[in-house]
Design a protein around this motif. Structure first.
Motif, mmCIF file in Angstrom:
data_model
loop_
_atom_site.group_PDB
_atom_site.id
_atom_site.type_symbol
_atom_site.label_atom_id
_atom_site.label_comp_id
_atom_site.label_asym_id
_atom_site.label_seq_id
_atom_site.Cartn_x
_atom_site.Cartn_y
_atom_site.Cartn_z
ATOM 1 N N LEU A 1 -12.983 27.104 12.875
ATOM 2 C CA LEU A 1 -12.178 26.840 14.056
ATOM 3 C C LEU A 1 -12.882 27.348 15.299
ATOM 4 N N ALA A 2 -12.847 26.563 16.365
ATOM 5 C CA ALA A 2 -13.494 26.957 17.622
ATOM 6 C C ALA A 2 -12.583 26.624 18.784
ATOM 7 N N GLU A 3 -12.140 27.675 19.492
ATOM 8 C CA GLU A 3 -11.265 27.499 20.649
ATOM 9 C C GLU A 3 -12.080 27.253 21.912
ATOM 10 N N SER A 4 -11.465 26.546 22.856
ATOM 11 C CA SER A 4 -12.058 26.344 24.171
ATOM 12 C C SER A 4 -10.942 26.116 25.174
ATOM 13 N N GLY A 5 -11.304 26.171 26.451
ATOM 14 C CA GLY A 5 -10.343 25.865 27.492
ATOM 15 C C GLY A 5 -9.754 27.053 28.208
ATOM 16 N N GLY A 6 -10.110 28.254 27.769
ATOM 17 C CA GLY A 6 -9.609 29.433 28.459
ATOM 18 C C GLY A 6 -10.274 29.598 29.814
ATOM 19 N N GLY A 7 -9.762 30.566 30.571
ATOM 20 C CA GLY A 7 -10.331 30.827 31.886
ATOM 21 C C GLY A 7 -9.348 31.552 32.758
ATOM 22 N N LEU A 8 -9.580 31.473 34.054
ATOM 23 C CA LEU A 8 -8.740 32.130 35.049
ATOM 24 C C LEU A 8 -7.773 31.124 35.652
ATOM 25 N N ALA A 9 -6.511 31.490 35.699
ATOM 26 C CA ALA A 9 -5.497 30.646 36.311
ATOM 27 C C ALA A 9 -4.625 31.489 37.213
ATOM 28 N N GLN A 10 -4.078 30.885 38.228
ATOM 29 C CA GLN A 10 -3.155 31.585 39.113
ATOM 30 C C GLN A 10 -1.750 31.561 38.516
ATOM 31 N N PRO A 11 -0.942 32.531 38.857
ATOM 32 C CA PRO A 11 0.465 32.486 38.428
ATOM 33 C C PRO A 11 1.113 31.161 38.842
ATOM 34 N N GLY A 12 1.827 30.561 37.902
ATOM 35 C CA GLY A 12 2.413 29.258 38.136
ATOM 36 C C GLY A 12 1.509 28.101 37.778
ATOM 37 N N GLY A 13 0.270 28.400 37.467
ATOM 38 C CA GLY A 13 -0.693 27.360 37.143
ATOM 39 C C GLY A 13 -0.636 26.927 35.689
ATOM 40 N N SER A 14 -1.590 26.070 35.317
ATOM 41 C CA SER A 14 -1.630 25.497 33.973
ATOM 42 C C SER A 14 -3.027 25.568 33.384
ATOM 43 N N LEU A 15 -3.072 25.653 32.073
ATOM 44 C CA LEU A 15 -4.309 25.545 31.310
ATOM 45 C C LEU A 15 -3.999 24.826 30.016
ATOM 46 N N THR A 16 -5.002 24.139 29.480
ATOM 47 C CA THR A 16 -4.865 23.536 28.160
ATOM 48 C C THR A 16 -5.953 24.076 27.256
ATOM 49 N N LEU A 17 -5.543 24.705 26.171
ATOM 50 C CA LEU A 17 -6.488 25.201 25.180
ATOM 51 C C LEU A 17 -6.673 24.163 24.090
ATOM 52 N N SER A 18 -7.876 24.107 23.559
ATOM 53 C CA SER A 18 -8.187 23.234 22.429
ATOM 54 C C SER A 18 -8.769 24.066 21.300
ATOM 55 N N CYS A 19 -8.565 23.605 20.101
ATOM 56 C CA CYS A 19 -9.131 24.250 18.920
ATOM 57 C C CYS A 19 -9.693 23.143 18.026
ATOM 58 N N ALA A 20 -11.013 23.090 17.937
ATOM 59 C CA ALA A 20 -11.675 22.077 17.122
ATOM 60 C C ALA A 20 -11.884 22.613 15.712
ATOM 61 N N ALA A 21 -11.481 21.815 14.743
ATOM 62 C CA ALA A 21 -11.642 22.185 13.333
ATOM 63 C C ALA A 21 -12.797 21.405 12.730
ATOM 64 N N SER A 22 -13.639 22.097 11.992
ATOM 65 C CA SER A 22 -14.765 21.443 11.325
ATOM 66 C C SER A 22 -14.902 21.987 9.910
ATOM 67 N N TRP B 1 -9.374 31.753 11.053
ATOM 68 C CA TRP B 1 -9.179 32.096 12.454
ATOM 69 C C TRP B 1 -10.401 31.707 13.268
ATOM 70 N N GLY B 2 -10.153 31.301 14.517
ATOM 71 C CA GLY B 2 -11.235 31.140 15.451
ATOM 72 C C GLY B 2 -11.610 32.472 16.079
ATOM 73 N N HIS B 3 -12.610 32.445 16.965
ATOM 74 C CA HIS B 3 -13.073 33.677 17.614
ATOM 75 C C HIS B 3 -12.295 34.017 18.876
ATOM 76 N N GLY B 4 -11.483 33.091 19.337
ATOM 77 C CA GLY B 4 -10.628 33.364 20.475
ATOM 78 C C GLY B 4 -11.209 32.883 21.795
ATOM 79 N N THR B 5 -10.323 32.645 22.755
ATOM 80 C CA THR B 5 -10.713 32.286 24.114
ATOM 81 C C THR B 5 -9.857 33.080 25.081
ATOM 82 N N GLN B 6 -10.485 33.644 26.105
ATOM 83 C CA GLN B 6 -9.785 34.519 27.051
ATOM 84 C C GLN B 6 -9.018 33.694 28.071
ATOM 85 N N VAL B 7 -7.771 34.047 28.259
ATOM 86 C CA VAL B 7 -6.946 33.484 29.325
ATOM 87 C C VAL B 7 -6.527 34.628 30.235
ATOM 88 N N THR B 8 -6.826 34.492 31.524
ATOM 89 C CA THR B 8 -6.458 35.494 32.511
ATOM 90 C C THR B 8 -5.629 34.832 33.594
#
Length: 122
Positions: free
Chosen positions: A4-25, A112-119
């Motif tokens: 499993l490999a997560e992606s899509g994390g990052g920095l967002a402002q309060p009230g904002g949006s993010l979409t995380l993805s998890c690719a399975a192989s 489990w994947g290795h995780g992606t940081q969301v701030t």
């Protein structure tokens, strides 16, 4: 054995949006029940959302209900977490997890994947 490999994390402002993805192989995604968990420094890993093999059944933690949506595209072997109306308390490392058996809310998934940081911060 699925990887499993997560992606899509990052920095967002309060009230904002993010979409995380998890690719399975290395396996067929539709064989696995899947879930998202998150962990903040000094805290235990926390359940966020789970989804059945077909995607027909979902369950979301009360802390994110109405803001986060879990979905999957088995043709693409990918799990998603749409996060809206983000709050600073959503800041964490987000992990995807998979298991051949439904594990629900418990962090007892086999893979489990290795995780992606969301701030979330202004």
């Amino acid at each position: 054995q699925v990887q499993l490999a997560e992606s899509g994390g990052g920095l967002a402002q309060p009230g904002g949006s993010l979409t995380l993805s998890c690719a399975a192989s290395g396996g067929t995604a539709s064989d696995y029940a899947m879930a998202w968990f998150r962990q903040s420094p000094g805290k235990e890993r926390e359940f966020v959302a789970a989804i059945s093999r077909t995607g027909g059944g979902t369950y979301v933690a009360d802390s994110v209900k109405g803001r986060f949506t879990i979905s999957r595209d088995n043709a693409k072997n990918t799990l998603y977490l749409q996060m809206n109306s983000l709050k600073p308390e959503d800041t964490a490392v987000y992990y995807c997890a998979a298991d051949l058996q439904p594990r629900g809310l418990r962090p007892s998934y086999s893979y489990w994947g290795h995780g992606t940081q969301v701030t979330v911060s202004s």
